[in-house]
Write an enzyme that holds these catalytic residues in place. Sequence first.
Site, PDB file in Angstrom:
ATOM      1  N   GLU A 163     -48.640  13.519  92.842  1.00  0.00           N
ATOM      2  CA  GLU A 163     -47.369  12.814  93.036  1.00  0.00           C
ATOM      3  C   GLU A 163     -47.103  11.797  91.929  1.00  0.00           C
ATOM      4  O   GLU A 163     -46.374  10.835  92.127  1.00  0.00           O
ATOM      5  CB  GLU A 163     -47.353  12.134  94.407  1.00  0.00           C
ATOM      6  CG  GLU A 163     -47.580  13.085  95.574  1.00  0.00           C
ATOM      7  CD  GLU A 163     -46.528  14.174  95.671  1.00  0.00           C
ATOM      8  OE1 GLU A 163     -45.325  13.856  95.624  1.00  0.00           O
ATOM      9  OE2 GLU A 163     -46.904  15.352  95.790  1.00  0.00           O
ATOM     10  N   TYR A 199     -42.577  15.201 102.869  1.00  0.00           N
ATOM     11  CA  TYR A 199     -41.182  15.546 103.157  1.00  0.00           C
ATOM     12  C   TYR A 199     -40.573  16.410 102.066  1.00  0.00           C
ATOM     13  O   TYR A 199     -39.386  16.698 102.087  1.00  0.00           O
ATOM     14  CB  TYR A 199     -40.337  14.282 103.359  1.00  0.00           C
ATOM     15  CG  TYR A 199     -40.372  13.348 102.180  1.00  0.00           C
ATOM     16  CD1 TYR A 199     -39.388  13.392 101.206  1.00  0.00           C
ATOM     17  CD2 TYR A 199     -41.398  12.431 102.035  1.00  0.00           C
ATOM     18  CE1 TYR A 199     -39.432  12.547 100.112  1.00  0.00           C
ATOM     19  CE2 TYR A 199     -41.447  11.577 100.961  1.00  0.00           C
ATOM     20  CZ  TYR A 199     -40.462  11.641  99.996  1.00  0.00           C
ATOM     21  OH  TYR A 199     -40.513  10.804  98.914  1.00  0.00           O
TER      22      TYR A 199
END
Length: 176
Positions: A71, A6
């Site tokens: 991440e 996202y």
Amino acid sequence: MWVFGYGSLIWKVDFPYQDKLVGYISGYSRRFWQGSTDHRGVPGKGSVWGVAYKLPVGKEEEVKAYLDFREKGGYRTTTVIFYPKDSTTEPFSVLLYIGTRDNPNYLGPAPLEDIAEQIFNAAGPSGKNTEYLFELANSMRSLVPEDADEHLFSLEKLVKERLEGKQNFNCIKRPN
């Protein structure tokens, strides 16, 4: 294994995948509350549109290890239900990377003007945060034109105003 993107996973897809679908997850809101150049969602009301990627069979662990590294910086993973934009496809589980409130980079809620100023000034090894914001906003307009992500598009407008102001300032000349 499916992974939901996202943020930069939408526009900077530098990992192998077998399939991808546009859709959303429920119960989260996209916010720029992470003190790095990354953009992550936070639990809350609403939904977040993005892209789910099916990792290649036999390479799931390898790709996940890469994504875990990419991440890093205060993120954890959780499993959520993904709702494909194509309603003929049933919802299914995806892995979600999310910033946690207890990580050192978490900044939390702030006025949009403050967040825009942060984005305007932030740059790191992955590039300028303005690029991140503009790439994400353009991708969301292209993938889900019917979604009016007020937080995202308001930040984009404020940052563009700052950029225009800087350009105008740089064009000012002293009178002779």
